[in-house]
Motif scaffolding. Structure first.
Motif, PDB file in Angstrom:
ATOM      1  N   VAL A  26       3.595  75.565 -24.861  1.00 26.70           N
ATOM      2  CA  VAL A  26       3.261  74.776 -23.676  1.00 26.70           C
ATOM      3  C   VAL A  26       3.104  73.302 -24.052  1.00 26.70           C
ATOM      4  CG1 VAL A  26       1.480  74.361 -21.935  1.00 26.70           C
ATOM      5  CG2 VAL A  26       2.277  76.680 -22.382  1.00 26.70           C
ATOM      6  N   ALA A  27       2.429  73.024 -25.147  1.00 21.52           N
ATOM      7  CA  ALA A  27       2.259  71.636 -25.589  1.00 21.52           C
ATOM      8  C   ALA A  27       3.605  70.989 -25.907  1.00 21.52           C
ATOM      9  CB  ALA A  27       1.341  71.585 -26.802  1.00 21.52           C
ATOM     10  N   LEU A  28       4.479  71.721 -26.559  1.00 21.24           N
ATOM     11  CA  LEU A  28       5.818  71.199 -26.870  1.00 21.24           C
ATOM     12  C   LEU A  28       6.606  70.923 -25.600  1.00 21.24           C
ATOM     13  CD1 LEU A  28       7.762  70.514 -29.180  1.00 21.24           C
ATOM     14  CD2 LEU A  28       8.546  72.877 -29.080  1.00 21.24           C
ATOM     15  N   PHE A  29       6.497  71.791 -24.614  1.00 18.81           N
ATOM     16  CA  PHE A  29       7.168  71.605 -23.333  1.00 18.81           C
ATOM     17  C   PHE A  29       6.688  70.333 -22.641  1.00 18.81           C
ATOM     18  CE2 PHE A  29       7.084  72.370 -18.705  1.00 18.81           C
ATOM     19  CZ  PHE A  29       8.447  72.449 -18.461  1.00 18.81           C
ATOM     20  N   VAL A  30       5.377  70.155 -22.582  1.00 16.66           N
ATOM     21  CA  VAL A  30       4.795  68.985 -21.917  1.00 16.66           C
ATOM     22  C   VAL A  30       5.186  67.693 -22.643  1.00 16.66           C
ATOM     23  CG1 VAL A  30       2.618  67.828 -21.356  1.00 16.66           C
ATOM     24  CG2 VAL A  30       2.905  70.260 -20.879  1.00 16.66           C
ATOM     25  N   VAL A  31       5.134  67.697 -23.953  1.00 16.61           N
ATOM     26  CA  VAL A  31       5.528  66.516 -24.724  1.00 16.61           C
ATOM     27  C   VAL A  31       7.018  66.234 -24.531  1.00 16.61           C
ATOM     28  CG1 VAL A  31       5.835  65.630 -27.078  1.00 16.61           C
ATOM     29  CG2 VAL A  31       3.674  66.672 -26.401  1.00 16.61           C
ATOM     30  N   GLY A  32       7.834  67.279 -24.524  1.00 15.38           N
ATOM     31  CA  GLY A  32       9.275  67.093 -24.306  1.00 15.38           C
ATOM     32  C   GLY A  32       9.581  66.450 -22.972  1.00 15.38           C
ATOM     33  N   ILE A  33       8.913  66.885 -21.917  1.00 15.71           N
ATOM     34  CA  ILE A  33       9.099  66.281 -20.600  1.00 15.71           C
ATOM     35  C   ILE A  33       8.605  64.833 -20.605  1.00 15.71           C
ATOM     36  CG2 ILE A  33       8.331  66.362 -18.185  1.00 15.71           C
ATOM     37  CD1 ILE A  33      10.395  68.468 -18.807  1.00 15.71           C
ATOM     38  N   ALA A  34       7.449  64.600 -21.198  1.00 14.93           N
ATOM     39  CA  ALA A  34       6.873  63.252 -21.221  1.00 14.93           C
ATOM     40  C   ALA A  34       7.755  62.264 -21.976  1.00 14.93           C
ATOM     41  CB  ALA A  34       5.479  63.288 -21.833  1.00 14.93           C
ATOM     42  N   VAL A  35       8.479  62.734 -22.982  1.00 17.20           N
ATOM     43  CA  VAL A  35       9.325  61.847 -23.779  1.00 17.20           C
ATOM     44  C   VAL A  35      10.691  61.634 -23.124  1.00 17.20           C
ATOM     45  CG1 VAL A  35      10.576  61.692 -25.968  1.00 17.20           C
ATOM     46  CG2 VAL A  35       8.171  62.331 -25.955  1.00 17.20           C
ATOM     47  N   THR A  36      11.286  62.687 -22.582  1.00 18.15           N
ATOM     48  CA  THR A  36      12.663  62.572 -22.080  1.00 18.15           C
ATOM     49  C   THR A  36      12.771  62.057 -20.651  1.00 18.15           C
ATOM     50  OG1 THR A  36      12.691  64.888 -21.403  1.00 18.15           O
ATOM     51  CG2 THR A  36      13.541  64.365 -23.602  1.00 18.15           C
ATOM     52  N   GLY A  53      20.320  62.345 -18.148  1.00 18.84           N
ATOM     53  CA  GLY A  53      19.272  63.273 -17.757  1.00 18.84           C
ATOM     54  C   GLY A  53      18.402  63.630 -18.942  1.00 18.84           C
ATOM     55  N   PRO A  54      17.405  64.473 -18.719  1.00 17.13           N
ATOM     56  CA  PRO A  54      16.525  64.875 -19.816  1.00 17.13           C
ATOM     57  C   PRO A  54      17.254  65.637 -20.926  1.00 17.13           C
ATOM     58  CG  PRO A  54      15.517  65.392 -17.713  1.00 17.13           C
ATOM     59  CD  PRO A  54      16.920  64.952 -17.435  1.00 17.13           C
ATOM     60  N   LEU A  55      18.315  66.362 -20.572  1.00 17.53           N
ATOM     61  CA  LEU A  55      18.992  67.177 -21.575  1.00 17.53           C
ATOM     62  C   LEU A  55      20.387  66.682 -21.958  1.00 17.53           C
ATOM     63  CD1 LEU A  55      18.014  70.724 -20.299  1.00 17.53           C
ATOM     64  CD2 LEU A  55      16.944  69.365 -22.097  1.00 17.53           C
ATOM     65  N   ARG A  56      21.074  66.015 -21.048  1.00 16.89           N
ATOM     66  CA  ARG A  56      22.423  65.554 -21.384  1.00 16.89           C
ATOM     67  C   ARG A  56      22.784  64.314 -20.595  1.00 16.89           C
ATOM     68  NH1 ARG A  56      26.631  69.872 -18.748  1.00 16.89           N
ATOM     69  NH2 ARG A  56      26.132  69.451 -16.603  1.00 16.89           N
ATOM     70  N   THR A  57      23.827  63.646 -21.066  1.00 12.88           N
ATOM     71  CA  THR A  57      24.330  62.442 -20.422  1.00 12.88           C
ATOM     72  C   THR A  57      25.712  62.720 -19.871  1.00 12.88           C
ATOM     73  OG1 THR A  57      23.062  61.042 -21.917  1.00 12.88           O
ATOM     74  CG2 THR A  57      24.928  60.025 -20.792  1.00 12.88           C
ATOM     75  N   ARG A  58      25.923  62.342 -18.624  1.00 10.11           N
ATOM     76  CA  ARG A  58      27.238  62.498 -17.998  1.00 10.11           C
ATOM     77  C   ARG A  58      27.816  61.125 -17.735  1.00 10.11           C
ATOM     78  NH1 ARG A  58      25.716  67.010 -13.497  1.00 10.11           N
ATOM     79  NH2 ARG A  58      25.312  68.689 -14.958  1.00 10.11           N
ATOM     80  N   ARG A  59      29.103  60.996 -17.992  1.00 11.01           N
ATOM     81  CA  ARG A  59      29.806  59.752 -17.739  1.00 11.01           C
ATOM     82  C   ARG A  59      30.889  59.993 -16.701  1.00 11.01           C
ATOM     83  NH1 ARG A  59      27.539  58.686 -22.275  1.00 11.01           N
ATOM     84  NH2 ARG A  59      27.816  57.232 -23.900  1.00 11.01           N
ATOM     85  N   LEU A  60      30.992  59.082 -15.760  1.00 11.01           N
ATOM     86  CA  LEU A  60      32.033  59.132 -14.751  1.00 11.01           C
ATOM     87  C   LEU A  60      32.785  57.809 -14.788  1.00 11.01           C
ATOM     88  CD1 LEU A  60      30.284  60.607 -11.572  1.00 11.01           C
ATOM     89  CD2 LEU A  60      32.075  61.665 -12.910  1.00 11.01           C
ATOM     90  N   ALA A  61      34.076  57.880 -15.046  1.00  9.94           N
ATOM     91  CA  ALA A  61      34.896  56.672 -14.966  1.00  9.94           C
ATOM     92  C   ALA A  61      35.042  56.295 -13.496  1.00  9.94           C
ATOM     93  CB  ALA A  61      36.262  56.928 -15.590  1.00  9.94           C
TER      94      ALA A  61
END
Length: 128
Positions: A26-36, A53-61
């Protein structure tokens, strides 16, 4: 929700190992959200849009984008300014859409921002 997990882990008679494991998760989850989460957002440059986004980056030309629109969220009430009522999407070929993170009426004048993005899109996309 996460606070409930912690309360349950420490008040129930769990094996101490499981209580520590659940607390750490739970602590790791909360820290992960707070950082990303603060690092997520939408940016534009000469090549197109970048939605991080928190998990990945999307690029659109610019040439991949068919339209950029702001849409009202049905059934949402603004409350104390904590919930956006209008969010923005970039539409791809075939009607698929990508939400432009943090580009909503809580933070920006949506009509102005969408106008700027549409002008850049009209100027920088391919002639085809």
């Amino acid at each position: 929700m996460t606070l409930g997990w912690l309360v349950e882990a420490w008040t129930e008679e769990l094996i101490p190992y499981w209580a520590k494991l659940l607390s750490s998760a739970v602590a790791l989850f909360v820290v992960g959200i707070a950082v990303t989460l603060p690092r997520s957002g939408t940016s534009a440059d000469r090549t197109g849009l970048k939605v991080k986004g928190p998990l990945r980056t999307r690029r659109l030309a610019w040439s991949e984008i068919q339209d950029i629109k702001a849409q009202s969220i049905g059934g949402s009430s603004r409350g104390e300014g904590l919930v956006p009522t209008v969010i923005t999407y970039a539409y791809r070929a075939g009607g698929r859409r990508l939400m432009l993170l943090h580009l909503n009426d809580m933070y920006y004048d949506i009509d102005r921002e969408v106008g700027v993005l549409r002008a850049a899109w009209a100027e920088l996309r391919d002639a085809a």
